[in-house]
Design a protein around this motif. Structure first.
Motif, mmCIF file in Angstrom:
data_model
loop_
_atom_site.group_PDB
_atom_site.id
_atom_site.type_symbol
_atom_site.label_atom_id
_atom_site.label_comp_id
_atom_site.label_asym_id
_atom_site.label_seq_id
_atom_site.Cartn_x
_atom_site.Cartn_y
_atom_site.Cartn_z
ATOM 1 N N GLN A 10 -2.781 -15.422 55.482
ATOM 2 C CA GLN A 10 -3.872 -16.034 56.244
ATOM 3 C C GLN A 10 -4.890 -14.959 56.638
ATOM 4 O O GLN A 10 -5.491 -14.342 55.760
ATOM 5 C CB GLN A 10 -3.263 -16.773 57.452
ATOM 6 C CG GLN A 10 -2.418 -17.974 57.021
ATOM 7 C CD GLN A 10 -1.303 -18.281 58.001
ATOM 8 O OE1 GLN A 10 -0.415 -17.456 58.201
ATOM 9 N NE2 GLN A 10 -1.329 -19.464 58.615
ATOM 10 N N GLU A 14 0.552 -12.458 60.780
ATOM 11 C CA GLU A 14 1.461 -13.567 60.490
ATOM 12 C C GLU A 14 2.890 -13.259 60.926
ATOM 13 O O GLU A 14 3.739 -14.159 61.013
ATOM 14 C CB GLU A 14 1.484 -13.871 58.978
ATOM 15 C CG GLU A 14 0.188 -14.397 58.396
ATOM 16 C CD GLU A 14 -0.749 -13.275 57.960
ATOM 17 O OE1 GLU A 14 -0.436 -12.093 58.213
ATOM 18 O OE2 GLU A 14 -1.795 -13.585 57.369
ATOM 19 N N VAL A 265 3.716 -16.790 56.243
ATOM 20 C CA VAL A 265 2.841 -17.870 56.718
ATOM 21 C C VAL A 265 3.156 -18.121 58.186
ATOM 22 O O VAL A 265 4.280 -18.501 58.533
ATOM 23 C CB VAL A 265 3.114 -19.179 55.929
ATOM 24 C CG1 VAL A 265 2.198 -20.303 56.413
ATOM 25 C CG2 VAL A 265 2.964 -18.968 54.425
ATOM 26 N N LYS A 266 2.177 -17.910 59.036
ATOM 27 C CA LYS A 266 2.351 -18.276 60.442
ATOM 28 C C LYS A 266 2.252 -19.795 60.529
ATOM 29 O O LYS A 266 1.422 -20.395 59.839
ATOM 30 C CB LYS A 266 1.277 -17.576 61.277
ATOM 31 C CG LYS A 266 1.421 -17.817 62.732
ATOM 32 C CD LYS A 266 0.789 -16.833 63.701
ATOM 33 C CE LYS A 266 -0.316 -15.952 63.297
ATOM 34 N NZ LYS A 266 -0.711 -15.051 64.401
ATOM 35 N N ALA A 267 3.062 -20.439 61.357
ATOM 36 C CA ALA A 267 3.141 -21.902 61.400
ATOM 37 C C ALA A 267 1.846 -22.576 61.862
ATOM 38 O O ALA A 267 1.716 -23.800 61.831
ATOM 39 C CB ALA A 267 4.303 -22.318 62.291
ATOM 40 N N TYR A 268 0.900 -21.781 62.336
ATOM 41 C CA TYR A 268 -0.435 -22.271 62.709
ATOM 42 C C TYR A 268 -1.378 -21.156 62.258
ATOM 43 O O TYR A 268 -0.949 -20.254 61.522
ATOM 44 C CB TYR A 268 -0.509 -22.548 64.225
ATOM 45 C CG TYR A 268 -0.023 -21.388 65.038
ATOM 46 C CD1 TYR A 268 1.332 -21.203 65.277
ATOM 47 C CD2 TYR A 268 -0.907 -20.416 65.507
ATOM 48 C CE1 TYR A 268 1.791 -20.094 65.973
ATOM 49 C CE2 TYR A 268 -0.450 -19.316 66.213
ATOM 50 C CZ TYR A 268 0.901 -19.160 66.435
ATOM 51 O OH TYR A 268 1.353 -18.060 67.109
ATOM 52 N N ALA A 269 -2.648 -21.197 62.641
ATOM 53 C CA ALA A 269 -3.567 -20.173 62.122
ATOM 54 C C ALA A 269 -4.201 -19.377 63.260
ATOM 55 O O ALA A 269 -4.440 -19.911 64.356
ATOM 56 C CB ALA A 269 -4.659 -20.850 61.295
ATOM 57 N N TRP A 308 -5.135 -24.973 63.670
ATOM 58 C CA TRP A 308 -4.037 -25.564 62.897
ATOM 59 C C TRP A 308 -3.874 -24.838 61.567
ATOM 60 O O TRP A 308 -4.817 -24.227 61.049
ATOM 61 C CB TRP A 308 -4.305 -27.056 62.631
ATOM 62 C CG TRP A 308 -4.371 -27.909 63.851
ATOM 63 C CD1 TRP A 308 -5.428 -28.647 64.273
ATOM 64 C CD2 TRP A 308 -3.320 -28.124 64.815
ATOM 65 N NE1 TRP A 308 -5.125 -29.314 65.440
ATOM 66 C CE2 TRP A 308 -3.830 -29.007 65.796
ATOM 67 C CE3 TRP A 308 -1.998 -27.667 64.960
ATOM 68 C CZ2 TRP A 308 -3.075 -29.447 66.882
ATOM 69 C CZ3 TRP A 308 -1.244 -28.097 66.048
ATOM 70 C CH2 TRP A 308 -1.785 -28.969 66.986
ATOM 71 N N LEU A 309 -2.678 -24.962 61.037
ATOM 72 C CA LEU A 309 -2.362 -24.334 59.750
ATOM 73 C C LEU A 309 -3.260 -24.901 58.652
ATOM 74 O O LEU A 309 -3.404 -26.111 58.517
ATOM 75 C CB LEU A 309 -0.881 -24.594 59.413
ATOM 76 C CG LEU A 309 -0.384 -24.032 58.097
ATOM 77 C CD1 LEU A 309 -0.609 -22.527 58.007
ATOM 78 C CD2 LEU A 309 1.102 -24.340 57.920
ATOM 79 N N ILE A 328 8.100 -18.553 56.736
ATOM 80 C CA ILE A 328 7.305 -19.186 57.809
ATOM 81 C C ILE A 328 7.730 -18.582 59.149
ATOM 82 O O ILE A 328 8.915 -18.589 59.487
ATOM 83 C CB ILE A 328 7.493 -20.716 57.839
ATOM 84 C CG1 ILE A 328 7.153 -21.320 56.473
ATOM 85 C CG2 ILE A 328 6.639 -21.345 58.946
ATOM 86 C CD1 ILE A 328 7.330 -22.827 56.397
ATOM 87 N N ILE A 342 -1.825 -30.438 60.126
ATOM 88 C CA ILE A 342 -1.813 -29.476 59.035
ATOM 89 C C ILE A 342 -2.982 -29.839 58.116
ATOM 90 O O ILE A 342 -3.168 -31.013 57.788
ATOM 91 C CB ILE A 342 -0.443 -29.519 58.315
ATOM 92 C CG1 ILE A 342 -0.328 -28.466 57.234
ATOM 93 C CG2 ILE A 342 -0.111 -30.857 57.728
ATOM 94 C CD1 ILE A 342 1.117 -28.267 56.767
ATOM 95 N N ILE A 400 5.048 -27.533 54.268
ATOM 96 C CA ILE A 400 4.243 -26.321 54.056
ATOM 97 C C ILE A 400 4.557 -25.734 52.667
ATOM 98 O O ILE A 400 3.656 -25.428 51.890
ATOM 99 C CB ILE A 400 4.510 -25.267 55.165
ATOM 100 C CG1 ILE A 400 4.043 -25.789 56.527
ATOM 101 C CG2 ILE A 400 3.818 -23.946 54.848
ATOM 102 C CD1 ILE A 400 4.455 -24.928 57.718
#
Ligand code: GDP
Ligand code: IMO
Ligand code: MG
Length: 427
Positions: A10, A14, A265-269, A308-309, A328, A342, A400
């Motif tokens: 991202q 992360e 991957v972080k679970a959100y952004a 949000w992701l 994740i 998402i 995801i």
């Protein structure tokens, strides 16, 4: 040969440090291949938090060889501070090796980083101010100073004089700033050189030897796909390539030496600094994410932007890195969200986009398409088995992986090593 590249998918932060430290328990070597002290990788071990900037995230294992590869830009003072604070803890450390081909971050790089940002005004990049861009620019411009010259007083004096002749003109004539004094930098940096000399070697030869010896090796990416100089949201990017292919150039190894690519991957952004962020939540959800997750930069302390992701971003990261699987992180941060959104893709003027936009103008205009998934509303941080995670949490993680088009390799529910659930054998 057993090698894994770990990269951010991202905008950075992360949890690469956590995943690398976790995997490093099984590794012989951890090697950084790009970036510099702009990275802030947090490793939590035995309740203690370590913020690593230049030291590879295998440094807490005494049996681990930690390599700083040729395409890392080296700030000697910050590296020495990191080494000193590790030594002060009196705990065993990995063995550090620094490439003789790294470019050295000089005081004028940091000054120019700040002045260029000031000059850009409202279109500033929001850099970390660590002189990263100017140091990489000098490397490309062929007026950088590499470790090998810096370690040789005569060569260093010649190269520093040549660089300063140019930089001082730039500082005074263009920016109206103070020039740097040759002797001041020379003396200061000669002192650092003596202290770092024992760690310096030809790390390409070392890496190739370790690969031939069949060692288990982790290549630790800093930053992330969206900050990649070639593939990210240019110009709001860093000045290196935080993508898997760069591990080869940044360490002097061949492309066949990469066996597996893991995307974190972080679970959100989140995003620090300026630039487009289509799923940013400038509302109570964004504030809740920032406060629960304590999203403040590990290097600069700046509040991170939250949202949000965005799977358009992660899918693109999977494409440019050739991801085999994902890890994740920070799923536990979503424990108290009744609903989780998402972003599955973008629309532009009502039409679905099938490629990640190169144009920032377009990226600023896209409409994220959201899917809403039910939250799980319970504490996941003490769960250690995948099957024991709430069904909605597993459904989110699996969605995801499905949208990324990769396997689900690791799920992380907290910052410590134990809070890691492995679904796929890594080495
Ligand atoms: P990096 O730059 O990718 O290494 O990430 P940072 O260290 O800058 O930011 C990640 C933050 O998340 C750090 O504070 C980590 O300790 C923390 N972290 C990593 N994984 C998890 C997780 O699964 N849950 C929680 N709550 N925190 C995590
Ligand atoms: P880790 O490795 C998040 C961002 C800066 C800025 C842009 C350019 O911890 O994930 P630079 O100083 O590199 O010229 O800044 O890149 N940036 C990061 N954001 N995590 C990082 O590293 C970052 N390193 C640089 O905020 O937007
Ligand atoms: Mg970070």
């Amino acid at each position: 040969m057993s090698t894994i590249v770990v990269v951010g998918t991202q905008w950075g932060d992360e949890g690469k440090g956590k995943i690398v430290d976790f995997l490093a328990s099984q590794a012989d070597v951890v090697a950084r291949f790009q970036g510099g002290s702009n990275a802030g990788h947090t490793v939590t071990n035995e309740g203690r938090e370590y913020k690593l900037h230049l030291l590879p995230s295998g440094i807490l294992y005494s049996g681990c060889t930690c390599v700083i590869g040729n395409d890392v830009v080296l700030d000697p003072k910050l590296l020495l501070d990191e080494i000193d604070s590790m030594k002060a803890l009196n705990r065993p450390m990995g063995t550090l090796r620094i490439s003789n081909r790294c470019h050295v971050v000089m005081p004028y790089h940091k000054r120019l980083d700040a002045l260029q940002e000031q000059f850009r005004g409202s279109s500033k990049v929001g850099t970390t101010g660590h002189g990263i861009g100017p140091c990489y620019a000098d490397a490309a411009d062929r007026i950088g100073i590499r470790v090998v010259s810096w370690m040789d007083k005569e060569a260093f004096a010649t190269e520093l004089k040549a660089a300063l002749a140019y930089k001082n003109k730039l500082l005074t004539n263009v920016f109206g700033a103070e020039p740097f004094d040759f002797l001041e930098i020379f003396d200061e940096y000669c002192g650092y050189a003596e202290r770092l000399r024992p760690y310096v070697c030809d790390t390409s030869s070392l890496m190739n030897k370790l690969i031939d010896e069949d060692k288990r090796i982790l290549f630790e990416g800093a930053q992330a796909a969206m900050l990649d100089l070639s593939h990210g949201t240019y110009p709001f990017v860093t000045s290196s390539h935080p993508t898997a292919g760069a591990a080869c150039i940044g360490l002097g190894i061949g492309p066949k030496c990469i066996q597996k690519v893991v995307g974190v991957v972080k679970a959100y952004a989140t995003r620090v600094g300026e630039g487009p962020f289509p799923t940013e939540q400038l509302n109570e959800n964004g504030v809740k994410l920032r406060e629960i997750a304590h999203e403040y930069g590990a290097t600069t302390g700046r509040p991170r932007r939250t949202g949000w992701l965005d799977m358009s971003v992660v899918r693109y990261a999977a494409q440019i890195n050739g991801l085999d699987c994902i890890a994740i992180t920070r799923l536990d941060i979503l424990d108290t969200f009744p609903e989780i959104k998402i972003c599955t893709g973008y629309r532009l003027n009502g039409e679905a986009l099938h490629e990640f936009p190169a144009s920032l103008k377009v990226l600023g205009q896209v409409e994220p398409v959201y899917e809403t998934l039910p939250g799980w509303m319970c504490d996941t941080s003490a769960i250690r088995e995948y099957s024991k995670l709430p069904a909605n949490c597993r459904a989110y993680a699996e969605r995801i992986a499905e949208l990324a088009g990769t396997r689900l390799g690791i799920v992380s529910v907290g910052p410590s090593r134990e809070q890691t659930i492995v679904l796929e054998k890594m080495f």
